[in-house]
Design a protein around this motif. Sequence first.
Motif, mmCIF file in Angstrom:
data_model
loop_
_atom_site.group_PDB
_atom_site.id
_atom_site.type_symbol
_atom_site.label_atom_id
_atom_site.label_comp_id
_atom_site.label_asym_id
_atom_site.label_seq_id
_atom_site.Cartn_x
_atom_site.Cartn_y
_atom_site.Cartn_z
ATOM 1 N N ILE A 1 78.787 16.280 53.522
ATOM 2 C CA ILE A 1 77.641 16.816 52.773
ATOM 3 C C ILE A 1 77.892 16.919 51.270
ATOM 4 O O ILE A 1 76.942 17.061 50.492
ATOM 5 N N TRP A 2 79.147 16.824 50.836
ATOM 6 C CA TRP A 2 79.464 16.974 49.414
ATOM 7 C C TRP A 2 79.401 15.648 48.650
ATOM 8 O O TRP A 2 79.381 15.651 47.422
ATOM 9 N N GLU A 3 79.367 14.525 49.350
ATOM 10 C CA GLU A 3 79.359 13.240 48.649
ATOM 11 C C GLU A 3 78.100 13.103 47.802
ATOM 12 O O GLU A 3 77.000 13.420 48.244
ATOM 13 N N GLY A 4 78.307 12.655 46.564
ATOM 14 C CA GLY A 4 77.202 12.500 45.625
ATOM 15 C C GLY A 4 76.864 13.762 44.863
ATOM 16 O O GLY A 4 76.019 13.733 43.982
ATOM 17 N N THR A 5 77.532 14.882 45.189
ATOM 18 C CA THR A 5 77.297 16.139 44.465
ATOM 19 C C THR A 5 78.325 16.268 43.338
ATOM 20 O O THR A 5 79.263 15.474 43.226
ATOM 21 N N ALA A 6 78.156 17.297 42.516
ATOM 22 C CA ALA A 6 79.054 17.505 41.373
ATOM 23 C C ALA A 6 80.487 17.746 41.836
ATOM 24 O O ALA A 6 80.749 18.597 42.674
ATOM 25 N N ARG A 7 81.403 16.979 41.274
ATOM 26 C CA ARG A 7 82.823 17.056 41.624
ATOM 27 C C ARG A 7 83.409 18.442 41.341
ATOM 28 O O ARG A 7 84.283 18.905 42.049
ATOM 29 N N ASP A 8 82.930 19.084 40.299
ATOM 30 C CA ASP A 8 83.482 20.393 39.933
ATOM 31 C C ASP A 8 82.613 21.549 40.437
ATOM 32 O O ASP A 8 82.743 22.679 39.989
ATOM 33 N N GLY A 9 81.740 21.273 41.392
ATOM 34 C CA GLY A 9 80.884 22.322 41.956
ATOM 35 C C GLY A 9 81.696 23.394 42.665
ATOM 36 O O GLY A 9 82.669 23.103 43.350
ATOM 37 N N GLU A 10 81.284 24.634 42.493
ATOM 38 C CA GLU A 10 82.023 25.768 43.049
ATOM 39 C C GLU A 10 82.126 25.701 44.574
ATOM 40 O O GLU A 10 83.180 25.956 45.148
ATOM 41 N N GLY A 11 81.059 25.327 45.228
ATOM 42 C CA GLY A 11 81.075 25.248 46.685
ATOM 43 C C GLY A 11 82.080 24.228 47.193
ATOM 44 O O GLY A 11 82.801 24.475 48.164
ATOM 45 N N PHE A 12 82.149 23.077 46.543
ATOM 46 C CA PHE A 12 83.092 22.046 46.950
ATOM 47 C C PHE A 12 84.531 22.489 46.714
ATOM 48 O O PHE A 12 85.412 22.253 47.546
ATOM 49 N N GLN A 13 84.773 23.146 45.602
ATOM 50 C CA GLN A 13 86.134 23.608 45.312
ATOM 51 C C GLN A 13 86.617 24.574 46.390
ATOM 52 O O GLN A 13 87.768 24.495 46.836
ATOM 53 N N ARG A 14 85.762 25.457 46.835
ATOM 54 C CA ARG A 14 86.128 26.379 47.920
ATOM 55 C C ARG A 14 86.278 25.637 49.243
ATOM 56 O O ARG A 14 87.194 25.895 50.016
ATOM 57 N N ALA A 15 85.385 24.695 49.510
ATOM 58 C CA ALA A 15 85.430 23.951 50.776
ATOM 59 C C ALA A 15 86.731 23.180 50.935
ATOM 60 O O ALA A 15 87.251 23.054 52.051
ATOM 61 N N LYS A 16 87.297 22.679 49.836
ATOM 62 C CA LYS A 16 88.539 21.904 49.916
ATOM 63 C C LYS A 16 89.720 22.749 50.381
ATOM 64 O O LYS A 16 90.730 22.211 50.795
ATOM 65 N N GLU A 17 89.604 24.066 50.305
ATOM 66 C CA GLU A 17 90.693 24.940 50.741
ATOM 67 C C GLU A 17 90.645 25.227 52.241
ATOM 68 O O GLU A 17 91.550 25.840 52.778
ATOM 69 N N ASN A 18 89.606 24.771 52.925
ATOM 70 C CA ASN A 18 89.469 24.966 54.363
ATOM 71 C C ASN A 18 89.866 23.662 55.051
ATOM 72 O O ASN A 18 89.086 22.721 55.126
ATOM 73 N N PHE A 19 91.072 23.596 55.571
ATOM 74 C CA PHE A 19 91.646 22.351 56.067
ATOM 75 C C PHE A 19 91.065 21.880 57.394
ATOM 76 O O PHE A 19 91.296 20.750 57.793
ATOM 77 N N ILE A 20 90.319 22.729 58.081
ATOM 78 C CA ILE A 20 89.771 22.358 59.381
ATOM 79 C C ILE A 20 88.328 21.875 59.265
ATOM 80 O O ILE A 20 87.842 21.130 60.101
ATOM 81 N N ASP A 21 87.638 22.240 58.205
ATOM 82 C CA ASP A 21 86.224 21.904 58.002
ATOM 83 C C ASP A 21 86.045 20.395 57.808
ATOM 84 O O ASP A 21 86.759 19.779 57.015
ATOM 85 N N SER A 22 85.091 19.817 58.506
ATOM 86 C CA SER A 22 84.770 18.386 58.363
ATOM 87 C C SER A 22 83.614 18.154 57.389
ATOM 88 O O SER A 22 83.051 17.056 57.364
ATOM 89 N N PHE A 23 83.252 19.150 56.609
ATOM 90 C CA PHE A 23 82.208 19.018 55.590
ATOM 91 C C PHE A 23 80.899 18.517 56.205
ATOM 92 O O PHE A 23 80.207 17.689 55.633
ATOM 93 N N GLY A 24 80.583 19.012 57.388
ATOM 94 C CA GLY A 24 79.356 18.620 58.069
ATOM 95 C C GLY A 24 79.508 17.309 58.814
ATOM 96 O O GLY A 24 79.676 17.277 60.019
ATOM 97 N N THR A 25 79.484 16.194 58.098
ATOM 98 C CA THR A 25 79.554 14.871 58.731
ATOM 99 C C THR A 25 80.774 14.079 58.284
ATOM 100 O O THR A 25 80.830 12.862 58.462
ATOM 101 N N GLY A 26 81.761 14.769 57.707
ATOM 102 C CA GLY A 26 82.898 14.070 57.120
ATOM 103 C C GLY A 26 84.182 14.160 57.924
ATOM 104 O O GLY A 26 84.163 14.147 59.155
ATOM 105 N N GLU A 27 85.280 14.276 57.205
ATOM 106 C CA GLU A 27 86.621 14.264 57.785
ATOM 107 C C GLU A 27 87.387 15.477 57.286
ATOM 108 O O GLU A 27 87.431 15.728 56.081
ATOM 109 N N SER A 28 88.013 16.195 58.182
ATOM 110 C CA SER A 28 88.777 17.376 57.780
ATOM 111 C C SER A 28 90.075 16.974 57.079
ATOM 112 O O SER A 28 90.567 15.848 57.236
ATOM 113 N N MET A 29 90.618 17.899 56.317
ATOM 114 C CA MET A 29 91.908 17.681 55.655
ATOM 115 C C MET A 29 93.002 17.425 56.688
ATOM 116 O O MET A 29 93.894 16.617 56.464
ATOM 117 N N LEU A 30 92.930 18.101 57.831
ATOM 118 C CA LEU A 30 93.962 17.912 58.852
ATOM 119 C C LEU A 30 93.929 16.495 59.418
ATOM 120 O O LEU A 30 94.980 15.879 59.633
#
Length: 186
Positions: free
Chosen positions: A93-122
């Motif tokens: 869900i973050w693709e195409g959004t602002a790279r420095d957006g606050e929500g994305f910066q927080r989301a990157k710290e959650n290693f299990i989250d797949s960002f809705g339709t994406g791939e988790s850090m793990l």
Amino acid sequence: MRNVYFVRHGETVWNVENKICGATESALTERGREQARVIGREIKARMDAGELQIDRMLCSPLSRARDTAQEIADILKLPLAIEPRLREQNFGIWEGTARDGEGFQRAKENFIDSFGTGESMLRLAQRIYNLLDDVRADADHTYLLVAHNGISRMVESYFRDMDNGEFASFGIRNAALRTYCYPEEA
């Protein structure tokens, strides 16, 4: 000790627009192509001086990394292979959004989250760590990997311990070269 080298792709249209590319295609700008040629010439000069040795290149299948890698391979006169595991992380869900957006910066710290339709850090860690293990096992070759900023973050974490905040904020500039050293076998 054996080294592996990493280069991030050159500048893209979405880099200029401050958008998250992830698994979405974004073409290199002309500046990005020139950055690729500059780093290619720098690597060649260092190879000619005996400062580093590279005999194989692997790159992401995404065009921005593939085009960067091709520019470098043409200068180095080295074989280039597409490595699907070097594809950038899908940020969903973050693709195409602002790279420095606050929500994305927080989301990157959650290693299990797949960002809705994406791939988790793990899951990303699994494929990149497996690739780096495979590269290490090939004692006959020294590799240059050409990929993405998200991949650079994972490569960095393979070679050094990082806390979640360090990991989330780590990045390298476009067309930057990093050297990593595999520790000696015990």
